[in-house]
Design an enzyme around this catalytic site. Structure first.
Site, PDB file in Angstrom:
ATOM      1  N   TYR A 190       0.834  -1.210   0.000  1.00 49.15           N
ATOM      2  CA  TYR A 190       0.000   0.000   0.000  1.00 49.15           C
ATOM      3  C   TYR A 190       0.868   1.259   0.000  1.00 49.15           C
ATOM      4  O   TYR A 190       0.672   2.153   0.821  1.00 49.15           O
ATOM      5  CB  TYR A 190      -0.929   0.022   1.215  1.00 49.15           C
ATOM      6  CG  TYR A 190      -1.712  -1.252   1.393  1.00 49.15           C
ATOM      7  CD1 TYR A 190      -2.778  -1.557   0.562  1.00 49.15           C
ATOM      8  CD2 TYR A 190      -1.362  -2.172   2.379  1.00 49.15           C
ATOM      9  CE1 TYR A 190      -3.484  -2.725   0.711  1.00 49.15           C
ATOM     10  CE2 TYR A 190      -2.058  -3.355   2.532  1.00 49.15           C
ATOM     11  CZ  TYR A 190      -3.116  -3.625   1.698  1.00 49.15           C
ATOM     12  OH  TYR A 190      -3.804  -4.788   1.859  1.00 49.15           O
ATOM     13  N   TYR A 212     -11.957  -7.876   6.633  1.00 50.04           N
ATOM     14  CA  TYR A 212     -10.796  -7.882   5.722  1.00 50.04           C
ATOM     15  C   TYR A 212     -10.450  -9.335   5.403  1.00 50.04           C
ATOM     16  O   TYR A 212     -10.223 -10.139   6.311  1.00 50.04           O
ATOM     17  CB  TYR A 212      -9.566  -7.181   6.343  1.00 50.04           C
ATOM     18  CG  TYR A 212      -8.391  -7.253   5.392  1.00 50.04           C
ATOM     19  CD1 TYR A 212      -8.352  -6.462   4.245  1.00 50.04           C
ATOM     20  CD2 TYR A 212      -7.357  -8.160   5.599  1.00 50.04           C
ATOM     21  CE1 TYR A 212      -7.311  -6.564   3.334  1.00 50.04           C
ATOM     22  CE2 TYR A 212      -6.306  -8.268   4.694  1.00 50.04           C
ATOM     23  CZ  TYR A 212      -6.289  -7.472   3.574  1.00 50.04           C
ATOM     24  OH  TYR A 212      -5.264  -7.581   2.667  1.00 50.04           O
ATOM     25  N   ASP A 250     -12.654 -17.360   8.334  1.00 56.14           N
ATOM     26  CA  ASP A 250     -11.326 -16.868   7.963  1.00 56.14           C
ATOM     27  C   ASP A 250     -10.484 -16.784   9.242  1.00 56.14           C
ATOM     28  O   ASP A 250     -10.570 -15.804   9.991  1.00 56.14           O
ATOM     29  CB  ASP A 250     -11.474 -15.491   7.290  1.00 56.14           C
ATOM     30  CG  ASP A 250     -10.119 -14.873   6.944  1.00 56.14           C
ATOM     31  OD1 ASP A 250      -9.093 -15.377   7.409  1.00 56.14           O
ATOM     32  OD2 ASP A 250     -10.114 -13.857   6.228  1.00 56.14           O
ATOM     33  N   LYS A 277      -0.775 -16.942   7.509  1.00 57.39           N
ATOM     34  CA  LYS A 277       0.037 -16.205   8.487  1.00 57.39           C
ATOM     35  C   LYS A 277       0.834 -17.072   9.472  1.00 57.39           C
ATOM     36  O   LYS A 277       2.016 -17.302   9.277  1.00 57.39           O
ATOM     37  CB  LYS A 277      -0.854 -15.230   9.266  1.00 57.39           C
ATOM     38  CG  LYS A 277      -1.374 -14.076   8.401  1.00 57.39           C
ATOM     39  CD  LYS A 277      -2.077 -13.069   9.257  1.00 57.39           C
ATOM     40  CE  LYS A 277      -2.631 -11.910   8.457  1.00 57.39           C
ATOM     41  NZ  LYS A 277      -1.618 -10.984   7.971  1.00 57.39           N
TER      42      LYS A 277
HETATM   43  C1  LIG Z   1      -8.286 -12.124   8.354  1.00 58.29           C
HETATM   44  C2  LIG Z   1      -7.390 -12.063   7.150  1.00 58.29           C
HETATM   45  N1  LIG Z   1      -7.744 -12.692   6.025  1.00 58.29           N
HETATM   46  C3  LIG Z   1      -6.967 -12.690   4.926  1.00 58.29           C
HETATM   47  C4  LIG Z   1      -5.767 -12.022   4.911  1.00 58.29           C
HETATM   48  C5  LIG Z   1      -4.911 -12.028   3.666  1.00 58.29           C
HETATM   49  O1  LIG Z   1      -3.764 -12.784   3.876  1.00 58.29           O
HETATM   50  P1  LIG Z   1      -2.462 -12.560   2.948  1.00 58.29           P
HETATM   51  O2  LIG Z   1      -1.953 -11.194   3.282  1.00 58.29           O
HETATM   52  O3  LIG Z   1      -1.518 -13.648   3.379  1.00 58.29           O
HETATM   53  O4  LIG Z   1      -2.885 -12.702   1.548  1.00 58.29           O
HETATM   54  C6  LIG Z   1      -5.362 -11.331   6.062  1.00 58.29           C
HETATM   55  C7  LIG Z   1      -4.099 -10.570   6.073  1.00 58.29           C
HETATM   56  O5  LIG Z   1      -3.912  -9.646   6.824  1.00 58.29           O
HETATM   57  C8  LIG Z   1      -6.184 -11.347   7.213  1.00 58.29           C
HETATM   58  O6  LIG Z   1      -5.841 -10.712   8.342  1.00 58.29           O
END
Ligand SMILES: Cc1ncc(COP(=O)(O)O)c(C=O)c1O
Length: 435
Positions: A27, A155, A256, A285
């Site tokens: 970003y 997100y 997620d 992560k």
């Molecule tokens: C809850 C959540 N989902 C998806 C993602 C996306 O993961 P990546 O950055 O490994 O593509 C993130 C990343 O911050 C996240 O916090």
């Protein structure tokens, strides 16, 4: 100018010069004036810069480095696997690291998730989850379930399908208007983590499902912790009711757990706070504890067998680096390390230290809220921070934080001791006091 120093290594200044000329950051604008800090080493809870400054890491490199940096067990797992092989294509081959990791994930995750699809990043694991949901309904002959329901402040990542289910205002919808699928949004869960439950908290969702369930393939949600969209913690009751409504209205539930998986919220998976199991679950992560990029999408047998029982008879996805052996080997060592430790007591300890250490921030005029859950501490300000101004001040104080918007937040490595946690909180407040 030759950037190399006599031993062939780049100096900090040389790295910065090349970076400025050629490299994008997250970003960020190219050739940006934003401060950038070249890293020389990282060890335990510390990140060491080229100029010798040591920073206590409050970010775990965006939730991932749960055991800190340069961990001997994880290093050993990586070097052992390199000695065997780092990667082979997953089409036609399988191997021990992937098999062991899949078994761990199936055994540890909420009940019923039996099939594992490995991919490269959190966003891709979301793409995979959404594609699984679409293919599932198509396999059942239902062509009307093509949309997804998500929440404000959500997100889920930066790829196109993932972007379409991020918060429609603070996400990237306006920048890519017309190019993103139009999804259905409900208000973010408003019942706070410990607040008493009232059915009105889920009324909008209920009404939306009642009206539109025939077109909804799945609901995506970050269980208990809405992360990058606001660092909000909400009630387990919300998740319980959501699970029930998904069953009532025949809609799949995608959890997620990319940020929350492997302990961060105080449970191994945040879904456990509510005692629910999703139909599909995404991890990323923490999976390799910050060593390599790896993600996984888990689903039920029923979803997998339904997809494979209809044309084209396969799940239509297959990344080149799928099941990367090096990443899977480190992920296994990461999970073993976690399970051998008294991690739950460790997270509780961090939670108590963050509560104690961040409490004085409540007295600051600039602070709107302070909240802590598990190993996550959040200071919400009344006004957005100026990142370019505040980040060097954190660095001057010997800590590493990366605020966004109005949020100054920390999710330290699980190995951070009490003294370090007190230092991290104290220095954070000191910077905010003199803003
Ligand atoms: C809850 C959540 N989902 C998806 C993602 C996306 O993961 P990546 O950055 O490994 O593509 C993130 C990343 O911050 C996240 O916090």
């Amino acid at each position: 100018m030759s950037p190399e120093s006599p031993n062939g290594r780049l100096s900090g200044d040389a790295i910065l010069a090349i970076d400025k000329a050629h490299i994008w950051h997250p970003y960020a604008a190219v050739n940006s004036a934003a401060p950038l800090f070249p890293v020389k080493r990282a060890e335990g809870c510390e990140i060491i810069l080229h100029d010798g400054r040591r920073l206590l890491d409050g970010m775990s490199s965006w939730w991932s480095a749960i055991h800190g940096y340069n961990h001997p067990r994880l290093n050993a797992a990586a070097t052992q696997q390199i000695a065997d092989f780092s990667h082979v294509m997953f089409g036609g081959f399988t191997h021990e690291p992937a098999a062991r990791l899949a078994k761990y994930l199936v055994n540890l995750s909420p009940e019923g998730l039996q099939k594992v699809f490995f991919s490269d990043s959190g966003s891709v694991s979301i793409e995979v989850a959404m594609k699984l949901a679409l293919q599932y309904w198509l396999a059942r002959g239902d062509k009307s379930k093509q949309r997804f329901l998500s929440f404000r402040h959500a997100y889920h990542g930066d790829t196109f399908k993932a972007m379409s289910v991020c918060d429609p205002d603070t996400g990237m919808h306006s920048h890519f208007a017309g190019a993103l699928d139009e999804q259905i949004f409900c208000a973010a869960p408003a019942c706070a983590f410990t607040e008493n439950w009232d059915e009105h908290f889920i009324e909008e969702l209920k009404n939306t499902l009642h009206a539109q369930h025939t077109e909804i393939a799945a609901i995506l949600i970050e269980p208990i912790v809405q992360g990058a969209g606001g660092m909000r913690f909400y009630s387990p009751h919300y998740l319980k009711r959501l699970r029930e409504l998904c069953d009532t209205y025949n809609v799949l539930l995608i959890a997620d757990e990319i940020a929350t998986g492997l302990g961060r919220s105080g449970k191994l998976f945040a879904c456990e706070h509510a005692g629910i199991a999703p139909d599909i679950l995404c991890m990323g992560k923490t999976l390799t504890a910050g060593y390599l990029t790896l993600a996984a999408t888990l689903c039920t047998d029923e979803i997998a067998t339904t997809i494979c029982s209809a044309s084209p008879g396969v799940f239509m996805h297959g990344p080149t680096y799928m099941g990367n052996a090096l990443a899977c080997a480190v992920a296994c060592a990461n999970i073993e390390l976690l399970l051998e430790s008294d991690w739950q007591a460790g997270i509780k300890r961090i939670e108590q230290q963050l509560e104690r250490g961040l409490a004085p921030a409540r007295a600051l005029a600039s602070v709107a809220d302070v909240r802590v859950l598990g190993a996550i501490g959040v200071i919400e300000l009344h006004d957005p921070v100026d990142l370019n101004a505040i980040q060097p001040r954190f660095v001057d104080q010997g800590i590493w934080l990366r605020p966004f918007g109005k949020l100054v937040y920390m999710m330290p490595p699980y190995i951070m001791n009490d003294e370090q946690l007190a230092f991290l909180c104290g220095r954070t407040i000191e910077v905010l006091q003199t803003q």
